[in-house]
Design an enzyme around this catalytic site. Structure first.
Site, PDB file in Angstrom:
ATOM      1  N   ARG A  64       0.847  -1.198   0.000  1.00 38.43           N
ATOM      2  CA  ARG A  64       0.000   0.000   0.000  1.00 38.43           C
ATOM      3  C   ARG A  64       0.881   1.248   0.000  1.00 38.43           C
ATOM      4  O   ARG A  64       1.728   1.419   0.870  1.00 38.43           O
ATOM      5  CB  ARG A  64      -0.884   0.005   1.235  1.00 38.43           C
ATOM      6  CG  ARG A  64      -1.719   1.258   1.228  1.00 38.43           C
ATOM      7  CD  ARG A  64      -3.108   1.198   1.596  1.00 38.43           C
ATOM      8  NE  ARG A  64      -3.627   0.114   2.348  1.00 38.43           N
ATOM      9  CZ  ARG A  64      -4.543   0.316   3.286  1.00 38.43           C
ATOM     10  NH1 ARG A  64      -4.934   1.528   3.575  1.00 38.43           N
ATOM     11  NH2 ARG A  64      -5.057  -0.691   3.913  1.00 38.43           N
ATOM     12  N   THR A 103      -0.770   7.671  -1.120  1.00 41.26           N
ATOM     13  CA  THR A 103      -2.086   7.566  -1.780  1.00 41.26           C
ATOM     14  C   THR A 103      -2.970   6.488  -1.154  1.00 41.26           C
ATOM     15  O   THR A 103      -4.180   6.474  -1.399  1.00 41.26           O
ATOM     16  CB  THR A 103      -1.907   7.197  -3.263  1.00 41.26           C
ATOM     17  OG1 THR A 103      -1.338   5.884  -3.328  1.00 41.26           O
ATOM     18  CG2 THR A 103      -0.982   8.153  -3.991  1.00 41.26           C
ATOM     19  N   ASP A 126       0.084 -11.260  12.917  1.00 41.89           N
ATOM     20  CA  ASP A 126       0.545 -11.101  11.536  1.00 41.89           C
ATOM     21  C   ASP A 126       0.906 -12.490  10.989  1.00 41.89           C
ATOM     22  O   ASP A 126       1.871 -13.109  11.448  1.00 41.89           O
ATOM     23  CB  ASP A 126       1.754 -10.168  11.506  1.00 41.89           C
ATOM     24  CG  ASP A 126       2.151  -9.830  10.086  1.00 41.89           C
ATOM     25  OD1 ASP A 126       2.100  -8.655   9.711  1.00 41.89           O
ATOM     26  OD2 ASP A 126       2.520 -10.767   9.323  1.00 41.89           O
ATOM     27  N   ASP A 174       4.494 -12.872   9.611  1.00 40.37           N
ATOM     28  CA  ASP A 174       5.502 -12.876  10.683  1.00 40.37           C
ATOM     29  C   ASP A 174       5.477 -14.188  11.456  1.00 40.37           C
ATOM     30  O   ASP A 174       6.520 -14.755  11.778  1.00 40.37           O
ATOM     31  CB  ASP A 174       5.262 -11.712  11.655  1.00 40.37           C
ATOM     32  CG  ASP A 174       5.801 -10.404  11.112  1.00 40.37           C
ATOM     33  OD1 ASP A 174       6.528 -10.424  10.099  1.00 40.37           O
ATOM     34  OD2 ASP A 174       5.488  -9.343  11.701  1.00 40.37           O
TER      35      ASP A 174
HETATM   36  N1  URA Z   1      -2.653  -9.403   7.967  1.00 41.71           N
HETATM   37  C1  URA Z   1      -2.305 -10.279   8.963  1.00 41.71           C
HETATM   38  O1  URA Z   1      -1.383 -11.038   8.813  1.00 41.71           O
HETATM   39  N2  URA Z   1      -3.014 -10.247  10.094  1.00 41.71           N
HETATM   40  C2  URA Z   1      -4.050  -9.414  10.307  1.00 41.71           C
HETATM   41  O2  URA Z   1      -4.658  -9.457  11.369  1.00 41.71           O
HETATM   42  C3  URA Z   1      -4.388  -8.529   9.251  1.00 41.71           C
HETATM   43  C4  URA Z   1      -3.681  -8.536   8.100  1.00 41.71           C
END
Ligand code: URA
Length: 211
Positions: free
Chosen positions: A106, A110, A202, A205
């Site tokens: 992203r 913008t 995430d 991650d």
């Molecule tokens: N991407 C992720 O890995 N976790 C989220 O909660 C939102 C977007």
């Protein structure tokens, strides 16, 4: 067209998803669970694939019309990077599927999705396509990835994730009412950083052990 949302509520999916959510789950365990889950999700997302028939000789008899998948080739398209966590399990189930990758980030100014990687199989218009990303959060990158492959002719598309937010489902369906959505759960909503709550953190991650 009425948008379609399928929640894959199979007990094995729900059990493994809870293990995946647990912050105490290690990177190795997370990866393994995601692979197991993706086999189960692939099973559901392909439930309505059309069958045709062909003759087969068993050791005991001739069968003139045994069910076999119709010719249209399956293609999985992963939204980088977390989408890759769903690919291995899906390919275990459907090893002949073709695979594409879409990378988007992203733009901080913008807020529009910018493509940084795009590699997909030829003749998307002739394929049955499953776009994969474990998390449907705002829905913006999912919608942008689907718009991108539509520009290349893709028509028969479904979107598969593991955890969706209500906001993501709404945004995605607003742009692509023709693309059926499959998820294991629709969670409560997004936090101020666009993470899904309660979610699982995430996904990229946790899968790769990065921060
Ligand atoms: N991407 C992720 O890995 N976790 C989220 O909660 C939102 C977007």
């Amino acid at each position: 067209m009425e948008p379609s949302l399928t929640v894959i509520s199979h007990p094995l999916v729900q059990h493994k998803l809870t293990l995946l959510r647990d912050r105490a789950t290690s990177t190795a365990k997370f990866r393994n669970l995601l692979r197991e889950l993706s086999v189960l999700l692939a099973y559901e997302v392909t439930r309505d694939l059309p069958l045709t028939a062909r003759p087969v000789d068993t050791p005991l008899a001739h069968m003139p019309a045994a069910p076999t998948l119709e010719g249209k080739k399956l293609c999985f398209i992963s939204i980088l990077r977390a989408g890759n966590g769903l690919l291995d399990g899906m390919l275990e189930l459907i090893p002949a599927a073709r695979v594409g990758h879409v990378g988007l980030y992203r733009d901080p100014q913008t807020l529009e999705p910018v493509e940084y990687y795009y590699k997909v199989p030829a003749a998307l218009d002739e394929r049955r396509i499953v776009v994969v990303d474990p998390m449907l959060a705002t829905g913006h990158s999912a919608a942008a990835a689907v718009s991108r492959i539509k520009r290349d002719g893709a028509r028969d598309i479904r979107f598969l994730c593991l955890v969706a937010s209500p906001e993501g489902v709404e945004a995605f369906h607003a742009e692509h009412p023709d693309v059926p959505l499959f998820t294991a759960v629709v969670d409560e909503g997004l936090n101020e950083k666009a993470y899904i709550l309660p979610g699982l953190g995430d996904a990229g991650d946790r899968m790769y052990g990065t921060k």
